[in-house]
Design a protein around this motif. Structure first.
Motif, PDB file in Angstrom:
ATOM      1  N   LEU A   1       1.421  10.641 -11.519  1.00  0.00           N
ATOM      2  CA  LEU A   1       0.564  11.730 -11.981  1.00  0.00           C
ATOM      3  C   LEU A   1       1.665  12.878 -12.406  1.00  0.00           C
ATOM      4  CD1 LEU A   1      -1.909  11.876  -9.137  1.00  0.00           C
ATOM      5  CD2 LEU A   1      -2.450  11.971 -11.441  1.00  0.00           C
ATOM      6  N   GLY A   2       2.853  12.719 -11.844  1.00  0.00           N
ATOM      7  CA  GLY A   2       4.031  13.437 -12.193  1.00  0.00           C
ATOM      8  C   GLY A   2       4.465  13.479 -13.637  1.00  0.00           C
TER       9      GLY A   2
ATOM     10  N   GLU B   1       0.783  -1.133  -0.027  1.00  0.00           N
ATOM     11  CA  GLU B   1      -0.107  -0.045   0.095  1.00  0.00           C
ATOM     12  C   GLU B   1       0.867   1.435   0.081  1.00  0.00           C
ATOM     13  OE1 GLU B   1      -3.248   0.310  -0.359  1.00  0.00           O
ATOM     14  OE2 GLU B   1      -3.033  -1.996  -0.817  1.00  0.00           O
ATOM     15  N   ALA B   2       2.009   1.190   0.710  1.00  0.00           N
ATOM     16  CA  ALA B   2       2.839   2.409   0.481  1.00  0.00           C
ATOM     17  C   ALA B   2       3.490   2.547  -0.817  1.00  0.00           C
ATOM     18  CB  ALA B   2       4.046   2.131   1.576  1.00  0.00           C
TER      19      ALA B   2
ATOM     20  N   TYR C   1      11.532   7.889  -5.703  1.00  0.00           N
ATOM     21  CA  TYR C   1      10.775   7.958  -6.757  1.00  0.00           C
ATOM     22  C   TYR C   1      11.035   9.357  -6.974  1.00  0.00           C
ATOM     23  CZ  TYR C   1       8.402   3.584  -7.200  1.00  0.00           C
ATOM     24  OH  TYR C   1       8.064   2.340  -7.666  1.00  0.00           O
ATOM     25  N   ASN C   2      11.082  10.361  -6.168  1.00  0.00           N
ATOM     26  CA  ASN C   2      11.351  11.716  -6.717  1.00  0.00           C
ATOM     27  C   ASN C   2      12.820  11.836  -7.055  1.00  0.00           C
ATOM     28  OD1 ASN C   2       9.008  12.661  -5.493  1.00  0.00           O
ATOM     29  ND2 ASN C   2       9.740  13.146  -3.602  1.00  0.00           N
ATOM     30  N   GLU C   3      13.829  10.909  -6.798  1.00  0.00           N
ATOM     31  CA  GLU C   3      15.025  10.992  -7.566  1.00  0.00           C
ATOM     32  C   GLU C   3      15.063  10.424  -8.916  1.00  0.00           C
ATOM     33  OE1 GLU C   3      19.151  11.523  -7.743  1.00  0.00           O
ATOM     34  OE2 GLU C   3      17.514  12.413  -6.337  1.00  0.00           O
TER      35      GLU C   3
ATOM     36  N   ALA D   1       3.723   5.316  -6.056  1.00  0.00           N
ATOM     37  CA  ALA D   1       3.672   5.320  -7.472  1.00  0.00           C
ATOM     38  C   ALA D   1       2.678   5.970  -8.000  1.00  0.00           C
ATOM     39  CB  ALA D   1       3.361   3.633  -7.807  1.00  0.00           C
ATOM     40  N   ALA D   2       1.457   6.227  -7.391  1.00  0.00           N
ATOM     41  CA  ALA D   2       0.510   6.908  -8.010  1.00  0.00           C
ATOM     42  C   ALA D   2       0.865   8.396  -8.199  1.00  0.00           C
ATOM     43  CB  ALA D   2      -0.861   6.747  -7.013  1.00  0.00           C
TER      44      ALA D   2
END
Length: 334
Positions: free
Chosen positions: A126-127, A115-116, A285-287, A121-122
């Motif tokens: 979206l980004g 779930e985390a 994920y930001n990286e 990932a969502a």
């Protein structure tokens, strides 16, 4: 009045400095042309006050106004309407390979690993509005959840539907998950193709060696980012299924084949990350989002609407009125 209007030839406004000189010249000329008749007496003459001679300066005012409009027209007033169009010049096709084995229900990430991951990932999806994204699920075997598509709504709905189930064979087949992801991207025409492969265990099932799958990725020019998910040490993980269908949990040691994940990333030109908590997972994920930037070309279109034509028509209209008045109403005074 002039809001939103720009003047292309502003230097013509200097001509307005000549208008005071024109007015002075007109007044001086009028004084010289005024005839005087001196008489000792006006007895016997019928003298009347006519309004027309007093209105005659209106001819000069009309001509002065016409010149003013012509000067503004020469300055070339116009308005502009700017529209911007964005064009993707370097699209990226992305496949997210997600481990859905039972261990993904471990609670070292909140509320659990799976779930985390879905939440982060969502946000990642979206980004990436200009990229195509697909989803692959794997445990002891693998299959395509969603082919690569630009429809983010479909991808997000598929991501929400991902959950642990007993339909897929148990285990962790990293090679199978990677090979299925490569298969989804091998025919892609995108200039950049990447796989984000996430697992929380070691390769213990499947009939495709992860190293062979890595070589396939290299052959098709696919970069693989690998993520090892799980805390360091012990984690509360599912151990057995109770009669009511729920899992019984116990603390077990977290085992991730980091050497294999590092090798897959190195061979394909990607990077290996370790996510030990929710924040670290989000940071990863930001990286990746920063490392894989989609090139966007911004094209600006500007439509100009010239405003000098009405001014010229007004000036010509004023001159026409002046000529008509000069040779009709004021004819006897010219």
């Amino acid at each position: 009045m002039f809001e939103g209007i720009e003047f292309l030839n502003k230097e013509f406004f200097w001509l307005f400095l000549l208008l005071p000189l024109v007015i002075i010249w007109y007044l001086f000329k009028q004084k010289q042309q005024t005839a005087e008749l001196k008489m000792s007496s006006i007895k016997g003459f019928k003298v009347g006050n006519s309004l027309l001679p007093k209105l005659r300066p209106i001819l000069f005012v009309l001509r002065l106004a016409a010149l003013s409009f012509l000067i503004v027209a020469l300055a070339r007033p116009r308005t502009s309407d700017e529209t911007t169009k964005t064009k993707t010049t370097k699209g990226i096709d992305i496949v997210m390979a997600i481990d859905v084995s039972a261990s993904m229900l471990a609670k070292d990430l909140l509320p659990n690993r799976l779930e985390a991951l879905k939440k982060v990932a969502a946000e990642f999806i979206l980004g990436r509005p200009n990229d195509r994204i697909g989803l692959v699920e794997y445990a002891g075997e693998s299959y395509t959840k969603t082919p690569i598509t630009s429809d983010k709504g479909i991808v997000l709905r598929s991501l929400r539907d991902i959950k642990y189930n007993t339909i897929i064979e148990g285990g962790t087949a990293i090679g199978m998950g990677l090979a299925t992801s490569v298969n989804r991207l091998k025919d892609s025409k995108a200039k950049s193709k990447i796989i984000i492969l996430l697992t929380d265990g070691v390769n213990n099932s499947g009939f495709i060696d992860p190293k062979i799958a890595s070589e396939l990725a290299v052959e098709y020019g696919i970069k693989v980012y690998t993520i090892g998910l799980g805390t360091n040490g012990m984690a509360l993980s599912p151990y057995s299924i109770l009669p009511n269908g729920k899992f019984q949990y116990r603390r077990v040691n977290v085992e991730i084949d980091e050497a294999l994940l590092n090798e897959i990333a190195d061979v394909t030109g990607g990077t290996y990350f370790r996510a030990t908590d929710n924040k670290k997972l989000k940071d990863i994920y930001n990286e990746i989002n920063k490392l894989e930037k989609t090139e966007i070309e911004e094209i600006k279109y500007t439509a100009y609407d010239e405003k000098y034509r009405p001014l010229i028509l007004i000036a010509l209209g004023l001159l026409l009125i002046e000529v008509l008045l000069r040779f009709t109403v004021f004819r006897s005074f010219v």
